[in-house]
Design a protein around this motif. Structure first.
Motif, mmCIF file in Angstrom:
data_model
loop_
_atom_site.group_PDB
_atom_site.id
_atom_site.type_symbol
_atom_site.label_atom_id
_atom_site.label_comp_id
_atom_site.label_asym_id
_atom_site.label_seq_id
_atom_site.Cartn_x
_atom_site.Cartn_y
_atom_site.Cartn_z
ATOM 1 N N ASP A 111 -49.602 -64.168 53.164
ATOM 2 C CA ASP A 111 -51.116 -64.723 52.981
ATOM 3 C C ASP A 111 -51.423 -65.474 54.362
ATOM 4 N N GLU A 168 -54.536 -67.715 47.223
ATOM 5 C CA GLU A 168 -53.476 -67.539 46.590
ATOM 6 C C GLU A 168 -53.800 -66.310 45.619
ATOM 7 N N TRP A 189 -44.122 -64.245 50.026
ATOM 8 C CA TRP A 189 -45.808 -63.937 49.870
ATOM 9 C C TRP A 189 -46.767 -64.889 50.470
ATOM 10 N N ALA A 209 -53.289 -59.152 50.190
ATOM 11 C CA ALA A 209 -53.501 -60.475 50.814
ATOM 12 C C ALA A 209 -54.630 -60.257 51.922
#
Length: 331
Positions: A89, A39, A85, A20
């Motif tokens: 990010d 993403e 996740w 990330a």
């Protein structure tokens, strides 16, 4: 909304790899005036486009089945992983945008692609059930509201641009989405219903909304009526058939996110050459060349999940340079 100025170039959403911080560093380094939340689908289920958006839904949960994402009764491991996740990010983007002021783009799957991808308990797509489509759109709208509020807290100087990814929209409108058996297709959804649902989800954000589809025959006029401030598309799929709707869109103030460079590894032409088609289109439509740079945002044609890290970096830099060439030499 047309007073809002986007940056000259940005990316679509997905990036290769699973780091990330590396992705956020690449994105903010490539587009210091229009970064976006990357993403990273290579990490697995929940980091993919559908799983990530399913993790944002309010009071609706989804889990991974062998056939895809299925709506369930309670949050499970897959929902928790998607949320974790997304948090990772967001942390990375926040770290690399300290003190930044300007447009920042975030992406989520739009209501119709989500309805075509998420399964109900019986294994059929939510698209098969009008009530389920309605609930899904409401849940998505609520979840996006929370997501956007979180982003505003993290990057106080951001002017947030919301991108709704609708690659399946044309299939939904034309009745091309296959049923679970794959032998039949779901009935085409009424255009007015498609439009009003998009308008409802669009309404959660008081800033600009861009709708992205890298499929052929993007319904520009419908998206405009649904309140899209910009349409993001694969420029190579345009035909002269699209001239009139594009001309009307530009004249009404709709911005074009023109995908001019391939999303997978391949040779890149010189940056000025890759926007040559955009200049030609402008001439063909008889539009003022001076309006080019403010009407067009240069992007890759699609997400970069299938690209190598080196190509992803190269294509983002290429788009930034192509946008500069468009601004410097609109003719």
């Amino acid at each position: 909304m047309s007073a809002f100025s986007f940056g000259p170039a940005t990316g679509i959403g997905s990036m290769p790899g699973g780091d990330a911080r590396e992705a956020a560093k690449t994105v903010t380094g490539s587009f210091d005036d229009f970064p976006y939340l990357a993403e990273l689908p290579a990490r697995g289920p929940g980091a993919d486009m559908i799983g990530r958006t399913a993790g944002m839904l309010a009071e609706l949960y989804a889990r991974v089945e062998p056939s895809g994402w299925r709506i369930g009764d309670r949050p499970g491991r897959d929902t928790r992983r998607a949320k974790a996740w997304l948090g990772e990010d967001l942390d990375a983007l926040e770290e690399f945008t300290q003190g930044y002021e300007g447009p920042v783009k975030v992406q989520a799957v739009g209501p119709w692609t989500l309805a075509a991808a998420l399964e109900l308990k019986n294994g059929e797509a939510a698209l098969s059930d009008p009530g389920a489509c309605r609930d899904l759109a409401g849940s998505l709208a609520e979840g996006l509201r929370t997501h956007l509020a979180d982003l505003r807290r993290r990057i106080p100087g951001a002017r947030i641009v919301l991108q709704l990814d609708e690659p399946s929209l044309v299939g939904v409108l034309r009745g091309h989405i296959k049923t679970a058996s794959e032998y039949r297709t779901h009935r085409a959804v009424d255009r007015q219903l498609v439009e009003s649902t998009l308008r409802e989800v669009r309404g959660v954000h008081d800033g600009p909304v861009v709708v992205h589809s890298c499929a052929p025959d993007v319904p520009f006029a419908l998206l405009r009526r649904a309140g899209a401030d910009a349409v993001s598309f694969d420029f190579s799929l345009l035909t002269e058939r699209d001239d009139d709707v594009i001309g009307e869109a530009v004249e009404s103030g709709t911005k074009l996110f023109a995908g001019v460079a391939a999303g997978v590894d391949g040779p890149l032409s010189d940056p000025a050459g890759s926007v040559m088609g955009v200049r030609t289109l402008w001439r063909r439509l008889g539009l003022n060349p001076g309006s080019l740079a403010e009407s067009v945002v240069v992007t890759p044609s699609c997400g970069l999940a299938g690209a190598s890290p080196a190509y992803a970096r190269a294509v983002l830099a290429h788009c930034a340079r192509a946008a500069r060439s468009l601004a410097d030499n609109p003719e």
